[in-house]
Scaffold this active site. Structure first.
Site, short mmCIF file in Angstrom:
data_model
loop_
_atom_site.label_atom_id
_atom_site.label_comp_id
_atom_site.label_asym_id
_atom_site.label_seq_id
_atom_site.Cartn_x
_atom_site.Cartn_y
_atom_site.Cartn_z
N HIS A 213 -20.09 10.33 -3.94
CA HIS A 213 -19.10 9.60 -3.25
C HIS A 213 -18.93 10.16 -1.78
CE1 HIS A 213 -17.23 7.92 -7.19
NE2 HIS A 213 -18.18 6.89 -6.51
N CYS A 520 -35.23 -1.15 0.42
CA CYS A 520 -33.93 -1.20 0.28
C CYS A 520 -32.76 -0.25 0.05
CB CYS A 520 -33.43 -2.57 -0.41
SG CYS A 520 -33.98 -2.57 -2.08
#
Length: 589
Positions: A213, A520
């Site tokens: 995170h 991607c």
């Protein structure tokens, strides 16, 4: 980064968000927590004596005392949760999402139940909180993957709850009276989200995984970030440092003049990124298909207001993960139509469910697995319920019809394809519904035998996050293996080159079919690695919307010939560090 001189410590971590940061190191301060089950003398943190903070276990606590302490925990956890919710409301983007998720974690009933069990065994409320937390830490560690990344989140919430129990201020980020570089053992989302990028010039963590995170939020905020910097405690609070978020280098006490000049040059590049509005093209006019990664309609509409040329990765699983039951075809179609409608006439690539591993679906009965990263995930949900993907394809086809002629044959790709039979089957299911089929190249079996897959699909998209994990046999969530789990690894780049060359050779060999190959994964968000990928022949790049201007502005400074030269340098290297250094050196020459 080139310095004329430096006199202090030089460390190397894993650069995850490119950019230079020059300022003083500011260490995050953590509250000292006792170990679970360790008796304490009953002295509160402020020196007073209080039954509430006493930690001495009793043989048989009475029910009234247990209930009183349980309620104190519930109240403290509720206060922490409310603060996180308030910060989530004030934040935007990824920061808001992560803070909101942690607010839910603070209210977790299972955690509260485990605390209650500890109280009944005679532990004090703080020790019961710590013991319950460590129980979940052990559980998350066994599961691995993204669940293991949540260990930092859970321990951070635990520290905040205990600070509330003690009547102390929340732990975390120090007050910045001047711009500086944030140093920490690791950072929880509540620490990182909402940082002031004008004051926090960079982030360096001793631990932390490559897709933690901390990294995700730092990228969203545009703050240079390095994780996995072993030995970071050798640099004391207040020491001047120059951090390179691209190479992962941390110089303590650098030559001030050189460091200032390097940071100024980096700010100039950032200013160019802020001014870049697209469309994406190289300096020689060669067009670049630069796309956005999104997870919902709101994200797609935000991306459409920026320089994105379309969507290269629409993560549909985010609509399923929090659901106790499968969303209906109608619910899905409504969501997908909103995403398709954000880019009428442009490329929008929808990925079918990438569930499993760290993203289990509650309603599929996914098994607990010893190694979930190698288990039932992606297209393998067919093994549990084949109708799940079929209904999703029905919804995507319906969304295309609702949007109209501009999206009448939406592009759809399947994750975790590993065999030719899977590719053939997925291609047939898509074409039956008028969809354009593709597959993700993230399992090495596809990369090494891609010629056998090409006849069954109309496009390929390389997922560098998982491809790197599987090629290097290194868990992408392991901070200790972050150096291996680096998309600059020459072995990974050579596989990408093989895929692109094989697809091009197939078209040139008389098949008449051009199968485009895009990327991607997180690799595309690194501007210099994006140059390498284009030099390898990749036809499109898809990145987080926050990274788009940085990539677009950097690509506008180089030609296709230069990109090919950079690719050759990277392929010729023996290590990820050598590949990165060679390309960065050539680009800055």
């Amino acid at each position: 980064m080139a310095l004329d001189a430096h006199t202090g410590t030089t460390l190397r971590g894993n650069g995850r968000v490119p950019g230079l940061a020059y300022g003083v190191a500011r260490w995050v301060q953590r509250a000292e927590l006792v170990s679970p089950g360790t008796p304490r003398d009953g002295a509160a943190a402020d020196g007073t004596t209080a039954t509430a903070t006493a930690a001495t276990a009793t043989a048989a606590p009475d029910a009234e005392q247990v209930e009183r302490e349980r309620q104190r925990f519930v109240d403290a956890a509720g206060t922490v949760s409310a603060r996180l919710d308030a910060r989530a409301t004030a934040a935007t983007g990824v920061s808001a999402e992560v803070l909101a998720a942690n607010a839910v974690l603070a209210r977790d009933r299972g955690w509260a139940k485990a605390v209650g069990k500890g109280l009944k065994k005679g532990l004090g409320v703080e020790e019961a909180t710590l013991a319950a937390t460590e129980t979940f830490v052990e559980m998350f560690t066994r599961v691995g993957g993204r669940q293991a990344e949540r260990i930092t989140d859970l321990r951070d919430i635990c520290a905040r709850v205990i600070a509330e129990l003690r009547g102390l201020p929340e732990t975390g980020i120090p007050a910045f009276d001047q711009p500086g570089v944030l140093f920490a053992d690791d950072l929880a989302p509540a620490d990182t989200a909402g940082l002031d990028a004008a004051m926090v010039l960079g982030i360096v963590c001793e631990f932390g995984g490559p897709t933690s995170h901390t990294v995700i939020i730092a990228r969203d905020l545009g703050i240079p970030c390095v994780v996995g910097a072993s030995g970071l405690t050798a640099i004391e609070d207040g020491t001047p440092v120059l951090v390179d978020g691209g190479s992962g280098t941390i110089h303590a006490e650098p030559d001030a003049q050189s460091a200032s000049a390097a940071a100024a040059a980096d700010r100039e590049l950032r200013d160019k990124a802020a001014a870049w509005t697209g469309p994406a093209a190289l300096a020689d006019g060669h067009p670049v298909d630069l796309l956005a990664n999104v997870k919902d309609g709101e994200g797609a509409e935000d991306a459409a207001r920026g320089p994105a040329g379309g969507i290269g990765l629409f993560r549909t699983e985010m609509a399923f993960l929090s659901r106790p039951s499968e969303p209906s075809v109608e619910e899905q179609a409504e969501l997908y139509a909103r995403v398709l409608g954000a880019f009428p006439g442009a490329k929008v690539v929808t990925r079918t469910l990438d569930a499993g591993s760290d993203k289990p679906l509650a309603f599929t009965g996914m098994p607990d697995e010893e190694n979930p990263a190698l288990g039932v995930r992606g297209i393998r949900v067919d093994l549990l319920d084949r109708g799940l993907v079929d209904r999703q394809l029905d919804a995507i086809a319906e969304a295309g019809r609702r949007v109209g002629a501009a999206q009448e044959s939406p592009w759809v790709m399947a994750p975790m394809i590993a065999t030719v039979d899977e590719a053939r089957d997925f291609g047939e299911r898509c074409r039956e519904r008028g969809l354009t089929p593709g597959i993700m190249v993230e399992v090495p079996a596809v990369a090494v035998a891609v010629d056998r897959f090409l006849p069954h699909v109309d496009f390929l998209s390389i997922g560098t996050n998982d491809l790197t994990q599987y090629v290097m046999a290194a868990d992408r969530m392991s901070s200790g293996l972050a150096a291996l789990n680096d998309p600059w690894q020459p072995a990974v780049l050579r596989l990408i080159h093989r895929v692109v060359e094989t697809a091009a050779a197939s078209a040139a060999g008389g098949t008449g079919r051009i199968v485009p190959v895009g990327v991607c994964g997180e690799a595309s968000a690194d501007p210099h690695l994006a140059m390498v990928l284009l030099g390898l022949g990749v036809s499109s790049l898809s990145v987080a919307p926050a990274a788009l201007p940085f990539v677009g502005a950097a690509l506008a400074e180089v030609t296709l010939e230069q990109c090919r030269a950079f690719a050759a340098l990277a392929l010729d290297a023996d290590t990820a560090g050598a590949a990165r250094a060679a390309v960065l050196g050539a680009a800055r020459a």
